[in-house]
Design a protein around this motif. Structure first.
Motif, PDB file in Angstrom:
ATOM      1  N   ALA A   1      -5.860  -1.258   2.033  1.00  0.00           N
ATOM      2  CA  ALA A   1      -5.557   0.137   2.374  1.00  0.00           C
ATOM      3  C   ALA A   1      -6.402   0.631   3.547  1.00  0.00           C
ATOM      4  O   ALA A   1      -6.292   1.784   3.946  1.00  0.00           O
ATOM      5  CB  ALA A   1      -5.774   1.033   1.157  1.00  0.00           C
TER       6      ALA A   1
ATOM      7  N   ARG B   1     -10.548   9.144   1.241  1.00  0.00           N
ATOM      8  CA  ARG B   1      -9.419   9.020   0.312  1.00  0.00           C
ATOM      9  C   ARG B   1      -9.695   7.878  -0.654  1.00  0.00           C
ATOM     10  O   ARG B   1      -9.955   6.750  -0.244  1.00  0.00           O
ATOM     11  CB  ARG B   1      -8.136   8.717   1.093  1.00  0.00           C
TER      12      ARG B   1
ATOM     13  N   GLY C   1      -5.008   9.860  -3.222  1.00  0.00           N
ATOM     14  CA  GLY C   1      -5.505   8.737  -2.419  1.00  0.00           C
ATOM     15  C   GLY C   1      -4.409   7.729  -2.154  1.00  0.00           C
ATOM     16  O   GLY C   1      -3.226   8.074  -2.090  1.00  0.00           O
ATOM     17  N   ASP C   2      -4.802   6.488  -2.014  1.00  0.00           N
ATOM     18  CA  ASP C   2      -3.861   5.413  -1.749  1.00  0.00           C
ATOM     19  C   ASP C   2      -3.914   4.397  -2.889  1.00  0.00           C
ATOM     20  O   ASP C   2      -4.936   4.250  -3.552  1.00  0.00           O
ATOM     21  CB  ASP C   2      -4.213   4.720  -0.428  1.00  0.00           C
TER      22      ASP C   2
ATOM     23  N   VAL D   1      -3.084   0.370  -3.985  1.00  0.00           N
ATOM     24  CA  VAL D   1      -2.786  -1.012  -3.599  1.00  0.00           C
ATOM     25  C   VAL D   1      -2.066  -1.672  -4.775  1.00  0.00           C
ATOM     26  O   VAL D   1      -2.620  -1.750  -5.877  1.00  0.00           O
ATOM     27  CB  VAL D   1      -4.075  -1.788  -3.266  1.00  0.00           C
TER      28      VAL D   1
ATOM     29  N   VAL E   1      -9.101   4.783  -3.275  1.00  0.00           N
ATOM     30  CA  VAL E   1      -8.129   3.686  -3.322  1.00  0.00           C
ATOM     31  C   VAL E   1      -8.156   3.083  -4.734  1.00  0.00           C
ATOM     32  O   VAL E   1      -9.208   2.673  -5.229  1.00  0.00           O
ATOM     33  CB  VAL E   1      -8.466   2.577  -2.303  1.00  0.00           C
TER      34      VAL E   1
ATOM     35  N   SER F   1      -7.628   8.761  -8.977  1.00  0.00           N
ATOM     36  CA  SER F   1      -7.786   9.193  -7.582  1.00  0.00           C
ATOM     37  C   SER F   1      -8.299  10.624  -7.533  1.00  0.00           C
ATOM     38  O   SER F   1      -9.189  10.947  -6.745  1.00  0.00           O
ATOM     39  CB  SER F   1      -6.455   9.132  -6.830  1.00  0.00           C
TER      40      SER F   1
ATOM     41  N   VAL G   1       0.863  -1.188   0.000  1.00  0.00           N
ATOM     42  CA  VAL G   1       0.000   0.000   0.000  1.00  0.00           C
ATOM     43  C   VAL G   1       0.891   1.226   0.000  1.00  0.00           C
ATOM     44  O   VAL G   1       1.789   1.356   0.835  1.00  0.00           O
ATOM     45  CB  VAL G   1      -0.942   0.008   1.217  1.00  0.00           C
TER      46      VAL G   1
ATOM     47  N   VAL H   1     -11.185  -0.933  -2.235  1.00  0.00           N
ATOM     48  CA  VAL H   1     -10.659  -0.441  -3.509  1.00  0.00           C
ATOM     49  C   VAL H   1     -11.805   0.145  -4.344  1.00  0.00           C
ATOM     50  O   VAL H   1     -12.891  -0.429  -4.411  1.00  0.00           O
ATOM     51  CB  VAL H   1      -9.982  -1.595  -4.285  1.00  0.00           C
TER      52      VAL H   1
ATOM     53  N   ARG I   1       0.741   5.308   0.155  1.00  0.00           N
ATOM     54  CA  ARG I   1      -0.166   6.382   0.568  1.00  0.00           C
ATOM     55  C   ARG I   1       0.240   7.697  -0.087  1.00  0.00           C
ATOM     56  O   ARG I   1       1.404   8.095  -0.009  1.00  0.00           O
ATOM     57  CB  ARG I   1      -0.134   6.544   2.085  1.00  0.00           C
TER      58      ARG I   1
END
Ligand SMILES: [Zn+2]
Length: 404
Positions: free
Chosen positions: A159, A73, A131-132, A134, A75, A398, A62, A163, A64
């Motif tokens: 995350a 946020r 965002g994050d 994966v 994913v 994102s 992950v 997702v 960030r």
């Protein structure tokens, strides 16, 4: 301005080097310890939350973002499969497989290097990432399937939140000139299932069939009835491909055997027809056998589901490719492919897109050998482009999802 392409071009030589190291050490199926170690080492200096699989040698990382966002946020998941095939390599390169009988003949070594590249690009551009992300390093795409166990082990919530969108890219060694991206909205690949029918009769002397229940002609009738069912019970616009690849029964010409075995592969292009085909195959086999006073057992081994590209996600991903590399490097696929792919399990859960790109190393793609051939040659000059495309998809999607 620093952007994904600039970074990918700078780190490109490292990614190509990683791909060639992986190419030398192909591994099969669920357990890829050397590949997993190479991925962990390649990511070791990045600030990531890394977990490894329990039932398989997957890696989930992950990453960030650092850009400010009000509210949830987003994913985004990026996937690269890692496994090789039981093929003896015949490509003449100095990084040829060092493991007899094993080869990265489907180009998954390029996928791993590209996903590492996407991680490095996103790491550098964290301040712009809303965002994050994966990162899904997956074993066993070629079987028995790695995506499903990764989902069971928590991939889609790695995350801390579900997702929102998922993307994957696959390389091809033929079909299109090097650097051409291709795909289609909606159904992209088939579902593939294995069917085994065991016709149970009662054997005896070849001179007295009336005192037996001969499974051989019944098995033949079932094979023909399957083909009739396929053409009479399914629309031609949503194809069903049912191939009997093996029939086995008996030992010698004058003995009627007890049973007969039929093995078939079933390919379908929609979840509806897949479910109906399972019912039809079972009903036809059992019905034909019953009509002759025999019985049939039908077992259906579920393979991978239909791979479906979300229409909007496909348009988005295609747009990213066109922006980065030019619209002339995109080709629409008219038809889906009859192959199957376990990214389909991810795309059943979250909307996303799966794109293809040609890494054809042959000067004429029409003469090139397809993926899975011992002579399939992939030009890893495409790896930095795939890395940039995946990173750019994460960055842009994102932002869109955050409404930023
Ligand atoms: Zn593949």
């Amino acid at each position: 301005m620093t952007d994904a392409l600039t970074v990918s071009r700078r780190i490109g030589p490292d990614l190509v080097d990683l791909r060639r190291r992986l190419h030398r050490i192909p591994e099969l199926a669920l357990h890829l310890p050397d590949t997993q170690a190479a991925v962990l080492e390649a990511l070791a200096d990045l600030d990531l939350e890394v977990t490894v699989g329990e039932s398989l040698s997957s890696v989930v990382a992950v990453l960030r973002g650092r850009a400010a966002v009000s509210g949830e946020r987003p994913v985004v998941l990026l996937r690269g499969d890692m496994d090789a095939l039981p093929v003896t390599e015949e490509v003449d390169v100095d990084y040829v497989s060092q493991r007899p009988g094993l080869m990265h003949a489907c180009g998954h070594d390029l996928h791993v290097a590209a996903l590492v590249g996407a991680a490095r690009i996103l790491d550098e551009l964290r301040d712009e990432l809303v965002g994050d992300v994966v990162l899904m390093f997956q074993p066993a795409e070629e079987g028995p399937g790695g995506a499903e166990p990764m989902i069971r082990e928590g991939l889609l919530d790695a995350a801390g939140r579900r997702v929102d969108a998922a993307y994957a890219v696959h390389v091809y060694s033929a079909d299109h000139p090097f650097g051409t991206w291709f795909g289609r909205p909606g159904t992209l690949m088939a579902a593939a299932d294995e069917i085994v029918v065991t016709v149970r009769g009662r054997g005896g002397h070849g001179s007295a069939p009336e005192r037996t229940r001969d499974p051989v002609p019944v098995a033949c009738e079932i094979v023909l009835a399957f083909q009739t069912a396929v053409t009479r019970q399914f629309s031609v616009w949503d194809p069903v491909v049912l191939t009997v690849g093996k029939i086995a029964s008996g030992t010698v010409n004058n003995v009627i055997p007890d049973d007969a075995r039929i093995e078939a592969s079933l390919r379908t292009f929609s979840a509806e027809h897949r479910a109906t085909a399972h019912e039809v195959v079972t009903r036809v086999a059992q019905g034909v056998a019953a009509a002759h006073g025999l019985s049939a057992e039908v077992s259906i081994g579920n393979g991978y589901p239909v791979t479906v590209n979300d229409v909007d996600e496909q348009a988005f991903a295609q747009g990213v490719v066109a922006d980065l590399f030019g619209a002339e490097r995109w080709a629409d696929m008219v038809n889906p492919e009859a192959g199957s792919e376990d990214m389909s399990f991810v795309l059943e859960e979250v909307p996303g897109a799966y794109l293809n790109v040609s890494a054809c190393a042959h000067p004429d793609h029409r003469d090139a050998e397809d993926n899975h051939s011992p002579r399939a040659a992939f030009d890893d000059a495409i790896v930095p482009d795939i890395a940039a495309a995946l990173a750019e998809m994460a960055l842009r999607r994102s932002r869109q999802l955050a409404g930023a």
